[in-house]
Scaffold this motif. Structure first.
Motif, PDB file in Angstrom:
ATOM      1  N   THR A 152      54.108  -2.950  97.621  1.00 13.63           N
ATOM      2  CA  THR A 152      53.103  -3.963  97.920  1.00 13.63           C
ATOM      3  C   THR A 152      52.795  -4.679  96.608  1.00 13.63           C
ATOM      4  OG1 THR A 152      51.268  -2.510  97.406  1.00 13.63           O
ATOM      5  CG2 THR A 152      52.042  -2.506  99.709  1.00 13.63           C
ATOM      6  N   GLN A 153      52.083  -5.788  96.725  1.00 15.18           N
ATOM      7  CA  GLN A 153      51.712  -6.531  95.519  1.00 15.18           C
ATOM      8  C   GLN A 153      50.875  -5.648  94.580  1.00 15.18           C
ATOM      9  OE1 GLN A 153      52.617  -9.505  94.289  1.00 15.18           O
ATOM     10  NE2 GLN A 153      51.350  -8.943  92.532  1.00 15.18           N
ATOM     11  N   ASP A 154      49.935  -4.881  95.160  1.00 16.78           N
ATOM     12  CA  ASP A 154      49.070  -4.034  94.324  1.00 16.78           C
ATOM     13  C   ASP A 154      49.873  -2.942  93.625  1.00 16.78           C
ATOM     14  OD1 ASP A 154      46.928  -5.500  94.984  1.00 16.78           O
ATOM     15  OD2 ASP A 154      46.004  -4.020  96.334  1.00 16.78           O
ATOM     16  N   THR A 158      54.977 -16.221  90.882  1.00 21.96           N
ATOM     17  CA  THR A 158      55.077 -17.286  91.877  1.00 21.96           C
ATOM     18  C   THR A 158      56.027 -16.842  92.985  1.00 21.96           C
ATOM     19  OG1 THR A 158      55.497 -19.661  92.158  1.00 21.96           O
ATOM     20  CG2 THR A 158      57.017 -18.478  90.747  1.00 21.96           C
ATOM     21  N   THR A 159      55.866 -17.436  94.160  1.00 21.59           N
ATOM     22  CA  THR A 159      56.819 -17.171  95.234  1.00 21.59           C
ATOM     23  C   THR A 159      58.117 -17.894  94.904  1.00 21.59           C
ATOM     24  OG1 THR A 159      55.027 -16.980  96.796  1.00 21.59           O
ATOM     25  CG2 THR A 159      57.195 -17.424  97.729  1.00 21.59           C
ATOM     26  N   ARG A 160      59.247 -17.202  95.140  1.00 21.21           N
ATOM     27  CA  ARG A 160      60.542 -17.813  94.821  1.00 21.21           C
ATOM     28  C   ARG A 160      60.671 -19.153  95.550  1.00 21.21           C
ATOM     29  NH1 ARG A 160      64.980 -18.666  97.686  1.00 21.21           N
ATOM     30  NH2 ARG A 160      67.060 -18.458  96.825  1.00 21.21           N
ATOM     31  N   PRO A 161      61.026 -20.224  94.809  1.00 26.52           N
ATOM     32  CA  PRO A 161      61.170 -21.533  95.459  1.00 26.52           C
ATOM     33  C   PRO A 161      62.245 -21.464  96.543  1.00 26.52           C
ATOM     34  CG  PRO A 161      61.684 -21.654  93.099  1.00 26.52           C
ATOM     35  CD  PRO A 161      61.371 -20.233  93.392  1.00 26.52           C
ATOM     36  N   ASP A 162      61.987 -22.148  97.680  1.00 25.58           N
ATOM     37  CA  ASP A 162      62.911 -22.075  98.820  1.00 25.58           C
ATOM     38  C   ASP A 162      64.179 -22.880  98.619  1.00 25.58           C
ATOM     39  OD1 ASP A 162      61.598 -20.413 100.443  1.00 25.58           O
ATOM     40  OD2 ASP A 162      60.435 -21.981 101.457  1.00 25.58           O
ATOM     41  N   GLN A 181      59.221 -12.561  95.161  1.00 26.10           N
ATOM     42  CA  GLN A 181      58.327 -12.991  94.093  1.00 26.10           C
ATOM     43  C   GLN A 181      59.049 -13.042  92.755  1.00 26.10           C
ATOM     44  OE1 GLN A 181      54.890 -13.712  94.576  1.00 26.10           O
ATOM     45  NE2 GLN A 181      55.661 -13.729  96.682  1.00 26.10           N
ATOM     46  N   LEU A 182      58.693 -14.032  91.942  1.00 24.76           N
ATOM     47  CA  LEU A 182      59.158 -14.100  90.554  1.00 24.76           C
ATOM     48  C   LEU A 182      57.976 -13.743  89.671  1.00 24.76           C
ATOM     49  CD1 LEU A 182      61.004 -17.550  90.645  1.00 24.76           C
ATOM     50  CD2 LEU A 182      61.975 -15.271  91.035  1.00 24.76           C
TER      51      LEU A 182
END
Ligand SMILES: C[S@@+](CC[C@H](N)C(=O)[O-])C[C@H]1O[C@@H](n2cnc3c(N)ncnc32)[C@H](O)[C@@H]1O
Length: 251
Positions: A172-174, A191-195, A244-245
């Protein structure tokens, strides 16, 4: 991960990919050898965040076939060192890019303490149960203040109802933030990986994938690897996983 699924996904397919690239041409090598779903935009984000520059030693842990490290060497002039446990993947990275590859587990990296300027670890943490051991070892070989670039698949929504690809341990993120902190890293940004991936890149990936499929679709290893990626794809499209990056620095 079951040993068979891991070998199929990360070793057999690695060798088949290198064979297909050698038949199709050099221009296919980098896109086809980025096997953690890194796109040019994702790699550029990581490179800029880590402030890569000519001569930087870039350790790529779980480097696979070596596409991301080769991309960074071509675009930024870094000096890559690859660590990868799968023997055929190591050979594939050497064949395609001539990069120095150490066949080793990321939990025991045979490099000196504080000898590395920057590390990447892309698409690897979710396949490793003991994330703390892997990160602590990367921390040991990095010099203090050095950057770590990560690409990590995290749980975005409870995924208990869908079959997971064998052997994956998505944090999980935590959990991810916590293990980075415990192993001596400060998370600076994420950041979320660019699509979006340019057609010129995805077309080359698709051609190599089609060549691998045409030659190996009848083998048990191909069926296992295909099942792994189908399951992963379903979890992404249903919104249960997110890529996620992250940019962290070693304290
Ligand atoms: C999804 S692939 C990503 C490969 C590469 N980083 C890329 O982005 O193209 C995951 C890689 O992690 C490697 N791996 C799995 N467990 C590992 C470990 N304990 N230490 C180092 N690498 C590991 C696998 O062999 C595989 O090559």
């Amino acid at each position: 991960m079951t040993a068979t699924a891991m070998v199929a996904e990360f070793d057999d397919v690695a060798g088949w990919t290198a064979d297909a690239v050698e038949r199709l041409g050099d221009q296919y090598a980098i896109p086809a050898a980025c096997r953690g779903s890194a796109s040019p935009a994702a790699l550029a984000w990581l490179a800029e965040a880590c402030e890569l520059s000519a001569g930087t030693t870039l350790l790529d842990v779980g480097a696979g076939v070596g596409g991301p490290a080769a991309w960074a060497a071509r675009r930024f002039g870094v000096r890559p060192v690859l660590v990868e446990p799968m023997p055929t993947a190591c050979r594939a990275a050497r064949r395609l890019f001539g990069l120095p590859v150490i066949a080793a587990d990321g939990g025991r990296i045979p490099l000196r303490t504080s000898s590395i300027d920057t590390a990447w670890c892309l698409g690897v943490l979710c396949t490793v149960e003991d994330k703390a051991a892997l990160l602590a070892e990367i921390h040991r070989v990095l010099r203090p203040g050095a950057s770590l670039g990560l690409l990590v698949v995290v749980v975005a929504r409870d995924n208990r109802w869908q079959p997971l690809p064998d052997g994956n341990h998505f944090p999980t993120q935590d959990e991810l933030a916590n293990v980075l902190d415990r192993t001596g890293f400060t998370l600076l940004e994420q950041t979320t990986r660019p699509d979006s991936t340019p057609l010129s890149w995805s077309r080359r990936v698709e051609e190599v994938t089609a060549a691998v499929t045409a030659q190996h679709r009848a083998t048990p290893a191909y069926a296992l690897a295909a099942r792994q990626s189908e399951r992963l794809g379903r979890l992404f499209s249903s919104g249960h996983l997110s890529m996620q990056l992250l940019h962290a620095v070693s304290r």
